[in-house]
Design a protein around this motif. Sequence first.
Motif, mmCIF file in Angstrom:
data_model
loop_
_atom_site.group_PDB
_atom_site.id
_atom_site.type_symbol
_atom_site.label_atom_id
_atom_site.label_comp_id
_atom_site.label_asym_id
_atom_site.label_seq_id
_atom_site.Cartn_x
_atom_site.Cartn_y
_atom_site.Cartn_z
ATOM 1 N N HIS A 171 -38.003 12.478 35.336
ATOM 2 C CA HIS A 171 -39.400 12.182 35.818
ATOM 3 C C HIS A 171 -39.465 11.329 36.882
ATOM 4 C CE1 HIS A 171 -39.301 12.939 31.337
ATOM 5 N NE2 HIS A 171 -40.186 14.133 31.847
ATOM 6 N N GLY A 172 -38.521 10.692 37.596
ATOM 7 C CA GLY A 172 -38.360 9.703 38.747
ATOM 8 C C GLY A 172 -38.950 10.721 39.787
ATOM 9 N N THR A 173 -40.252 10.303 40.342
ATOM 10 C CA THR A 173 -40.692 10.914 41.618
ATOM 11 C C THR A 173 -40.872 9.817 42.513
ATOM 12 O OG1 THR A 173 -43.038 10.182 40.881
ATOM 13 C CG2 THR A 173 -42.244 12.542 40.259
ATOM 14 N N TRP A 174 -40.636 10.226 43.838
ATOM 15 C CA TRP A 174 -40.792 9.055 44.915
ATOM 16 C C TRP A 174 -42.207 9.548 45.613
ATOM 17 C CZ3 TRP A 174 -37.026 5.998 44.613
ATOM 18 C CH2 TRP A 174 -35.829 6.351 44.195
ATOM 19 N N PRO A 175 -43.056 8.592 45.414
ATOM 20 C CA PRO A 175 -44.399 8.937 45.865
ATOM 21 C C PRO A 175 -44.366 9.018 47.299
ATOM 22 C CG PRO A 175 -44.406 7.121 44.421
ATOM 23 C CD PRO A 175 -43.130 7.387 44.617
ATOM 24 N N LYS A 176 -45.074 9.830 48.017
ATOM 25 C CA LYS A 176 -45.207 10.275 49.420
ATOM 26 C C LYS A 176 -45.936 9.166 50.154
ATOM 27 C CE LYS A 176 -45.481 15.209 48.837
ATOM 28 N NZ LYS A 176 -45.884 15.093 47.495
ATOM 29 N N ALA A 177 -46.832 8.667 49.735
ATOM 30 C CA ALA A 177 -47.417 7.434 50.647
ATOM 31 C C ALA A 177 -46.570 6.095 50.229
ATOM 32 C CB ALA A 177 -48.814 6.832 50.158
#
Length: 140
Positions: free
Chosen positions: A77-83
């Motif tokens: 579930h680790g996501t890298w936020p775009k902003a």
Amino acid sequence: VVTIPSTEGVSVRMARQKTRDTACELVIRRCLHRSGFRYFTHRRPVQALRREADIVFPRLKVAVFVDGCFWHGCPVHGTWPKANSDWWRAKIEANRLRDSDTDRRLSEMGWRVVRIWEHEDPEQAALRIAAVVRNRRRSG
Ligand SMILES: [Zn+2]
């Protein structure tokens, strides 16, 4: 306190999730308690080491960390936020480095570290912890 840049929906929501006494952690604690285990919560396994574990069995030297998927960069579930992606990446990478450093230091001092992802089935996680604790009791 962490200052969160930008106001991008999902990432900010995830970042603001509680990091202690999460639902997962509470269920794990309840399961362990029901099985007769006694432990400390939110405590430094080693006073001199400024790292707090979520569940600690001081005599048996077992430290349990329940890691939030977002902050600890869970592979599922680790996501890298775009902003502000660089800022987030640095933040999460730093947490991961700190986690492995904590594991290394504690095991050097004779501790057994158990890491649980917040997304895991808490009852299964409690069984895993119980097995480790029983094993330490036997070998202690
Ligand atoms: Zn996860």
